[in-house]
Design an enzyme around this catalytic site. Structure first.
Site, PDB file in Angstrom:
ATOM      1  N   HIS A  35       2.520  -8.746  -9.038  1.00  0.00           N
ATOM      2  CA  HIS A  35       3.527  -8.066  -8.198  1.00  0.00           C
ATOM      3  C   HIS A  35       3.935  -9.027  -7.086  1.00  0.00           C
ATOM      4  CE1 HIS A  35       5.225  -4.218  -6.361  1.00  0.00           C
ATOM      5  NE2 HIS A  35       5.549  -5.181  -5.514  1.00  0.00           N
ATOM      6  N   ARG A  52      12.446 -13.447  -3.457  1.00  0.00           N
ATOM      7  CA  ARG A  52      13.837 -13.497  -2.959  1.00  0.00           C
ATOM      8  C   ARG A  52      14.666 -14.482  -3.793  1.00  0.00           C
ATOM      9  NH1 ARG A  52      11.944  -8.936  -0.935  1.00  0.00           N
ATOM     10  NH2 ARG A  52      10.788  -9.177   0.987  1.00  0.00           N
ATOM     11  N   ASN A  83      13.978  -6.452  -6.678  1.00  0.00           N
ATOM     12  CA  ASN A  83      14.737  -5.803  -5.592  1.00  0.00           C
ATOM     13  C   ASN A  83      15.529  -6.807  -4.759  1.00  0.00           C
ATOM     14  OD1 ASN A  83      12.298  -6.801  -4.529  1.00  0.00           O
ATOM     15  ND2 ASN A  83      12.277  -5.306  -2.869  1.00  0.00           N
ATOM     16  N   LYS A 127      10.953  -1.592 -13.302  1.00  0.00           N
ATOM     17  CA  LYS A 127      10.406  -1.127 -12.027  1.00  0.00           C
ATOM     18  C   LYS A 127      11.152   0.089 -11.499  1.00  0.00           C
ATOM     19  CE  LYS A 127       8.034  -1.415  -8.157  1.00  0.00           C
ATOM     20  NZ  LYS A 127       8.040  -2.404  -7.087  1.00  0.00           N
ATOM     21  N   HIS A 164       6.800   2.206  -7.774  1.00  0.00           N
ATOM     22  CA  HIS A 164       6.555   2.252  -6.334  1.00  0.00           C
ATOM     23  C   HIS A 164       6.286   3.727  -6.064  1.00  0.00           C
ATOM     24  CE1 HIS A 164       7.121   0.927  -2.049  1.00  0.00           C
ATOM     25  NE2 HIS A 164       7.043   2.245  -1.961  1.00  0.00           N
ATOM     26  N   ASP A 219       1.975  -8.274  -3.858  1.00  0.00           N
ATOM     27  CA  ASP A 219       3.116  -7.684  -3.135  1.00  0.00           C
ATOM     28  C   ASP A 219       3.499  -8.559  -1.947  1.00  0.00           C
ATOM     29  OD1 ASP A 219       5.191  -5.943  -2.634  1.00  0.00           O
ATOM     30  OD2 ASP A 219       3.954  -4.512  -1.531  1.00  0.00           O
ATOM     31  N   HIS A 271       9.947 -12.029   4.651  1.00  0.00           N
ATOM     32  CA  HIS A 271      11.121 -11.680   5.460  1.00  0.00           C
ATOM     33  C   HIS A 271      11.175 -12.685   6.605  1.00  0.00           C
ATOM     34  CE1 HIS A 271      11.943  -7.635   3.771  1.00  0.00           C
ATOM     35  NE2 HIS A 271      10.630  -7.537   3.633  1.00  0.00           N
ATOM     36  N   ALA A 298       9.879  -4.125   6.252  1.00  0.00           N
ATOM     37  CA  ALA A 298       8.565  -3.881   5.642  1.00  0.00           C
ATOM     38  C   ALA A 298       8.225  -5.011   4.692  1.00  0.00           C
ATOM     39  CB  ALA A 298       8.588  -2.562   4.887  1.00  0.00           C
TER      40      ALA A 298
HETATM   41  C1  NCD Z   1       8.719  -5.105  -0.333  1.00  0.00           C
HETATM   42  C2  NCD Z   1       9.877  -6.053  -0.043  1.00  0.00           C
HETATM   43  O1  NCD Z   1      10.025  -6.490   1.111  1.00  0.00           O
HETATM   44  O2  NCD Z   1      10.625  -6.389  -0.965  1.00  0.00           O
HETATM   45  N1  NCD Z   1       8.208  -4.625   0.921  1.00  0.00           N
HETATM   46  C3  NCD Z   1       6.959  -4.125   1.133  1.00  0.00           C
HETATM   47  O3  NCD Z   1       6.706  -3.658   2.245  1.00  0.00           O
HETATM   48  N2  NCD Z   1       6.039  -4.146   0.221  1.00  0.00           N
HETATM   49  C4  NCD Z   1       9.160  -4.016  -1.241  1.00  0.00           C
HETATM   50  C5  NCD Z   1       8.030  -3.199  -1.822  1.00  0.00           C
HETATM   51  O4  NCD Z   1       7.283  -3.650  -2.673  1.00  0.00           O
HETATM   52  O5  NCD Z   1       7.878  -2.045  -1.404  1.00  0.00           O
HETATM   53 ZN    ZN Z   2       6.582  -4.995  -3.770  1.00  0.00          ZN
END
Ligand code: NCD
Ligand code: ZN
Length: 356
Positions: free
Chosen positions: A13, A17, A41, A107, A144, A259, A263, A275
């Site tokens: 996971h 980007r 995403n 997903k 999710h 995950d 950012h 997040a």
């Molecule tokens: C993820 C993201 O920034 O793409 N953010 C996160 O807090 N985990 C998206 C996700 O997996 O929920």
């Molecule tokens: Zn994620």
């Protein structure tokens, strides 16, 4: 144990980007892992097989750039595994094409649940045809797992999702193969651990390093700590302990998914901060620290290198990576295009390092 050698692991996971940040973030993952399952995403999201394959090509190009720049500290012959973003409109034909072209999974982002989920599914029952097709061809659904209604407390969204969405979904599609992504609660862990899989389809869960290492106090240590904010949000200590118990157990249903979600620093340290925790730079060291904290380092290889591959029915990796008990300081930041990227544990000392 002061040293441990693992079969090369996989990250099931990962967010990397797109565009000019790709070489930088990929160099971190590709130096530790043999493969990673890339989340779809983006903006716009990766909703078609054509866009998933084009994204995979951009990732390959970015790896070449990273290699030319000398940014990789190991050559693991890294491979990006691709996933498709499910929408209310995803047709069954796209699922069949995905299967045919080697896209590994689909997903489910409930609309509004997390970063770039605005195009996500508004009501999972709208996807019943595609889900039937997925069940028929053995295409796993990655979820999710959080409900999104504002009346439900943010700390209860995952547990609520199990009864409201996940279990009914598995009953409606009894052969569907499911991965409950980045689980954060004892409720989710127990649901996956104890799930009936003779009548209903196989189920597994990924667990992040940060949910094994931190409880929700980390968000508020001496002030608000935006770099610990991710979704699903960190939970109470009892949940962390339950996850650690599952990850280090003999159950084949729990495996590694970082995950890691980069950012820009400015967008994390913001009045409405994004997040996502960035852990790709030190992922294995963080997992080793968590497993070591309960004396279960020997279980790390199964969690990191075997169970995910077995669940996805892809070959286990060859090659190895060694970790040793040696301190290292996590950098304060990395380059991230024209911005900066702050990793989790920035500036802190970790007790485990990869032997290069
Ligand atoms: C993820 C993201 O920034 O793409 N953010 C996160 O807090 N985990 C998206 C996700 O997996 O929920
Ligand atoms: Zn994620």
């Amino acid at each position: 144990m002061n040293q441990i050698t693992l079969t090369l692991p996989d990250d099931f996971h990962l967010h990397v980007r797109d565009g000019d940040v790709l070489p930088q973030v990929l160099s971190h993952t590709a130096s530790q892992f043999r493969r990673a399952l890339i989340m779809p995403n983006l903006r716009p999201p990766v909703t078609t097989v054509a866009s998933a394959l084009a994204y995979q090509e951009r990732i390959k190009d970015a790896l070449k750039v990273a290699t030319q720049q000398g940014a990789l500290t190991a050559t693991n012959n890294f491979q990006a595994l691709m996933s498709l973003y499910l929408t209310d409109q995803t047709p069954s034909s796209e699922i069949l094409l995905a299967k045919d072209k080697g896209v590994l999974a689909v997903k489910l982002y409930p609309a509004g649940a997390t970063t770039n989920s605005d195009s996500g599914v508004t009501d999972i029952r709208l996807c019943d045809d595609s889900l039937d097709t997925m069940a028929q061809v053995g295409m796993p659904l990655l979820v999710h797992g959080e409900v999104t209604h504002s009346a439900i407390d943010i700390f209860d969204r995952e547990a609520k999702f199990i009864e409201e969405v996940l279990h009914p979904l598995r009953l409606r599609h009894p052969k569907l193969k499911v991965v409950f992504e980045h689980i954060t609660t004892k409720d989710a862990m127990e649901y996956v651990r104890d799930a009936e899989v003779s009548e209903l389809g196989p189920i597994a869960a990924t667990i992040t390093a940060h949910h094994l290492m931190y409880n929700r106090n980390a968000l508020f240590t001496g002030g608000i700590r935006p770099h610990y904010y991710c979704l699903p949000i960190l939970k109470r200590e009892a949940h962390r302990l339950a996850l650690l118990d599952a990850a280090t157990s003999d159950s084949s249903r729990f495996f590694l998914g970082t995950d890691s979600a980069p950012h820009a620093k400015d967008l994390k340290e913001h009045t409405c901060g994004c997040a996502g925790c960035y852990t790709a730079s030190h992922a294995l060291e963080l997992y080793a620290t968590a497993f070591d904290s309960v004396g279960k380092l020997r279980q790390l290889e199964a969690f990191a290198s075997f169970r995910g591959a077995d669940f996805y029915q892809i070959p286990r990796n060859h090659g190895q990576i060694t970790l040793q008990r040696q301190q290292q300081q996590v950098p304060n930041h990395y380059a991230f295009g024209n911005d900066l990227l702050v990793p989790l544990n920035a500036g802190e000392v970790l007790n485990w390092s990869i032997v290069r």
